[in-house]
Each structure stands twice: as structure tokens, then as C-alpha cells.
Design a protein around this motif. Structure first.
Motif, PDB file in Angstrom:
ATOM      1  N   THR A  18       0.825  -1.210   0.000  1.00  0.00           N
ATOM      2  CA  THR A  18       0.000   0.000   0.000  1.00  0.00           C
ATOM      3  C   THR A  18       0.862   1.264   0.000  1.00  0.00           C
ATOM      4  N   GLU A  19       2.160   1.135   0.335  1.00  0.00           N
ATOM      5  CA  GLU A  19       3.038   2.301   0.385  1.00  0.00           C
ATOM      6  C   GLU A  19       3.627   2.657  -0.972  1.00  0.00           C
ATOM      7  N   ASN A  20       4.052   1.655  -1.727  1.00  0.00           N
ATOM      8  CA  ASN A  20       4.662   1.865  -3.039  1.00  0.00           C
ATOM      9  C   ASN A  20       4.024   0.914  -4.034  1.00  0.00           C
ATOM     10  N   GLU A  21       4.139   1.247  -5.300  1.00  0.00           N
ATOM     11  CA  GLU A  21       3.660   0.323  -6.320  1.00  0.00           C
ATOM     12  C   GLU A  21       4.544  -0.915  -6.287  1.00  0.00           C
ATOM     13  N   LEU A  33      20.145  -5.405  -5.799  1.00  0.00           N
ATOM     14  CA  LEU A  33      20.842  -6.691  -5.743  1.00  0.00           C
ATOM     15  C   LEU A  33      21.950  -6.782  -6.791  1.00  0.00           C
ATOM     16  N   GLU A  34      21.714  -6.204  -7.953  1.00  0.00           N
ATOM     17  CA  GLU A  34      22.675  -6.272  -9.054  1.00  0.00           C
ATOM     18  C   GLU A  34      23.659  -5.107  -9.064  1.00  0.00           C
ATOM     19  N   GLY A  35      23.402  -4.086  -8.249  1.00  0.00           N
ATOM     20  CA  GLY A  35      24.290  -2.930  -8.229  1.00  0.00           C
ATOM     21  C   GLY A  35      24.223  -2.108  -9.495  1.00  0.00           C
ATOM     22  N   VAL A  36      23.013  -2.004 -10.070  1.00  0.00           N
ATOM     23  CA  VAL A  36      22.818  -1.224 -11.293  1.00  0.00           C
ATOM     24  C   VAL A  36      21.682  -0.231 -11.084  1.00  0.00           C
ATOM     25  N   SER A  37      21.539   0.669 -12.026  1.00  0.00           N
ATOM     26  CA  SER A  37      20.413   1.599 -12.008  1.00  0.00           C
ATOM     27  C   SER A  37      19.163   0.866 -12.494  1.00  0.00           C
ATOM     28  N   SER A  38      18.023   1.211 -11.960  1.00  0.00           N
ATOM     29  CA  SER A  38      16.775   0.576 -12.407  1.00  0.00           C
ATOM     30  C   SER A  38      16.513   0.848 -13.890  1.00  0.00           C
ATOM     31  N   ASP A  39      17.086   1.926 -14.421  1.00  0.00           N
ATOM     32  CA  ASP A  39      16.941   2.238 -15.847  1.00  0.00           C
ATOM     33  C   ASP A  39      17.637   1.215 -16.745  1.00  0.00           C
ATOM     34  N   GLU A  40      18.570   0.472 -16.176  1.00  0.00           N
ATOM     35  CA  GLU A  40      19.317  -0.516 -16.948  1.00  0.00           C
ATOM     36  C   GLU A  40      18.563  -1.850 -17.066  1.00  0.00           C
ATOM     37  N   LEU A  41      17.471  -2.007 -16.339  1.00  0.00           N
ATOM     38  CA  LEU A  41      16.714  -3.253 -16.355  1.00  0.00           C
ATOM     39  C   LEU A  41      15.613  -3.204 -17.413  1.00  0.00           C
ATOM     40  N   PRO A  42      15.212  -4.372 -17.911  1.00  0.00           N
ATOM     41  CA  PRO A  42      14.116  -4.391 -18.888  1.00  0.00           C
ATOM     42  C   PRO A  42      12.801  -3.963 -18.239  1.00  0.00           C
ATOM     43  N   SER A  43      11.855  -3.632 -19.056  1.00  0.00           N
ATOM     44  CA  SER A  43      10.551  -3.209 -18.568  1.00  0.00           C
ATOM     45  C   SER A  43       9.830  -4.374 -17.880  1.00  0.00           C
ATOM     46  N   LEU A  44       9.428  -4.160 -16.656  1.00  0.00           N
ATOM     47  CA  LEU A  44       8.655  -5.190 -15.953  1.00  0.00           C
ATOM     48  C   LEU A  44       7.274  -5.313 -16.575  1.00  0.00           C
ATOM     49  N   TYR A  45       6.735  -4.217 -17.050  1.00  0.00           N
ATOM     50  CA  TYR A  45       5.420  -4.241 -17.697  1.00  0.00           C
ATOM     51  C   TYR A  45       5.430  -5.202 -18.880  1.00  0.00           C
ATOM     52  N   ASP A  46       6.500  -5.162 -19.677  1.00  0.00           N
ATOM     53  CA  ASP A  46       6.588  -6.054 -20.831  1.00  0.00           C
ATOM     54  C   ASP A  46       6.687  -7.515 -20.422  1.00  0.00           C
ATOM     55  N   THR A  47       7.150  -7.766 -19.203  1.00  0.00           N
ATOM     56  CA  THR A  47       7.330  -9.133 -18.728  1.00  0.00           C
ATOM     57  C   THR A  47       6.037  -9.723 -18.171  1.00  0.00           C
ATOM     58  N   ILE A  48       5.355  -8.969 -17.315  1.00  0.00           N
ATOM     59  CA  ILE A  48       4.177  -9.547 -16.645  1.00  0.00           C
ATOM     60  C   ILE A  48       2.946  -8.660 -16.693  1.00  0.00           C
ATOM     61  N   ASP A  49       2.966  -7.623 -17.520  1.00  0.00           N
ATOM     62  CA  ASP A  49       1.816  -6.741 -17.677  1.00  0.00           C
ATOM     63  C   ASP A  49       1.408  -6.196 -16.308  1.00  0.00           C
ATOM     64  N   HIS A  50       0.152  -6.298 -15.936  1.00  0.00           N
ATOM     65  CA  HIS A  50      -0.333  -5.732 -14.671  1.00  0.00           C
ATOM     66  C   HIS A  50      -0.651  -6.800 -13.631  1.00  0.00           C
ATOM     67  N   VAL A  51      -0.102  -8.003 -13.783  1.00  0.00           N
ATOM     68  CA  VAL A  51      -0.426  -9.103 -12.874  1.00  0.00           C
ATOM     69  C   VAL A  51      -0.148  -8.728 -11.422  1.00  0.00           C
ATOM     70  N   VAL A  52       1.030  -8.181 -11.158  1.00  0.00           N
ATOM     71  CA  VAL A  52       1.404  -7.831  -9.786  1.00  0.00           C
ATOM     72  C   VAL A  52       0.507  -6.726  -9.251  1.00  0.00           C
ATOM     73  N   PHE A  56      -2.277  -6.840  -5.724  1.00  0.00           N
ATOM     74  CA  PHE A  56      -2.319  -5.983  -4.546  1.00  0.00           C
ATOM     75  C   PHE A  56      -3.418  -4.927  -4.594  1.00  0.00           C
ATOM     76  N   ALA A  57      -3.904  -4.582  -5.771  1.00  0.00           N
ATOM     77  CA  ALA A  57      -4.963  -3.582  -5.881  1.00  0.00           C
ATOM     78  C   ALA A  57      -6.304  -4.153  -5.428  1.00  0.00           C
ATOM     79  N   ASN A  58      -6.578  -5.395  -5.788  1.00  0.00           N
ATOM     80  CA  ASN A  58      -7.821  -6.077  -5.409  1.00  0.00           C
ATOM     81  C   ASN A  58      -7.476  -7.450  -4.862  1.00  0.00           C
ATOM     82  N   PRO A  59      -6.844  -7.492  -3.690  1.00  0.00           N
ATOM     83  CA  PRO A  59      -6.383  -8.781  -3.194  1.00  0.00           C
ATOM     84  C   PRO A  59      -7.539  -9.704  -2.817  1.00  0.00           C
ATOM     85  N   PRO A  60      -7.325 -10.998  -3.025  1.00  0.00           N
ATOM     86  CA  PRO A  60      -8.330 -11.958  -2.577  1.00  0.00           C
ATOM     87  C   PRO A  60      -8.328 -12.015  -1.052  1.00  0.00           C
ATOM     88  N   ILE A  61      -9.252 -12.757  -0.500  1.00  0.00           N
ATOM     89  CA  ILE A  61      -9.305 -12.864   0.962  1.00  0.00           C
ATOM     90  C   ILE A  61      -8.002 -13.467   1.465  1.00  0.00           C
TER      91      ILE A  61
END
Length: 95
Positions: A18-21, A33-52, A56-61
Motif C-alpha cells: 500500500t506504500e509503493n507500487e 541486488l545487481e548494483g545497477v540503475s533501475s533504468d538498466e533493467l528491462p521493462s517489468l510491464y513487458d514481462t508480466i503486464d499488470h499481474v502484480v 495488490f490492488a484487489n487482493p483476494p481474501i
């Protein structure tokens, strides 16, 4: 623990979705963990779309104890609806 074992040992984290996306937390955690800038990583959206985000937006019981596991940027990541996360580095395949 030898370096190889430590390098590939699971890393456990707890975060408050609830604090951060959650997608931001995942990318920043791997960048740390990798000691790199987050800009150097691939797009998470392209990997898993909005699953995550949906987890957390509408969690099950809470009794459902939902977990999502996926691979991103060389890590096998398991997220639980309670905000616990495990990051397991995947060895690069031999070429």
C-alpha cells in the motif's frame, strides 16, 4: 557459505504494497541486488503486464494465500499477497 552458494541463495524481503507500487519495489530491489540503475533493467510491464498490480490492488481474501511466481531480469520472484517476496537468482545458461 561459498560465494556461488551465497550469490544464488534466496533473498527474502517484506514490503507494504500500500506504500509503493509493487512493480516499482520489484525493479528497485533487483537493481539494488545487481548494483545497477533501475533504468538498466528491462521493462517489468513487458514481462508480466499488470499481474502484480492486480494482486495488490484487489487482493483476494487472506485465507486464499495467493502467490505469484515469475521470472524477471535473471531472478525467479515469488510474491505473496501479504507483501512477502523471495528473489532467487537464476544461473546464466552455459553457452
Amino acid at each position: 557459505m561459498p560465494r556461488d552458494e551465497e550469490e544464488f541463495a534466496p533473498k527474502h524481503f517484506q514490503f507494504d504494497p500500500t506504500e509503493n507500487e509493487p512493480t516499482y519495489v520489484i525493479v528497485e530491489t533487483i537493481a539494488d541486488l545487481e548494483g545497477v540503475s533501475s533504468d538498466e533493467l528491462p521493462s517489468l510491464y513487458d514481462t508480466i503486464d499488470h499481474v502484480v498490480d492486480h494482486l495488490f490492488a484487489n487482493p483476494p481474501i487472506p485465507e486464499a494465500q495467493v502467490q505469484v511466481t515469475f521470472t524477471y531480469a535473471g531472478y525467479r520472484i515469488t510474491l505473496s499477497q501479504d507483501g512477502s517476496a523471495t528473489f532467487l537468482r537464476i544461473p546464466a545458461p552455459d553457452r
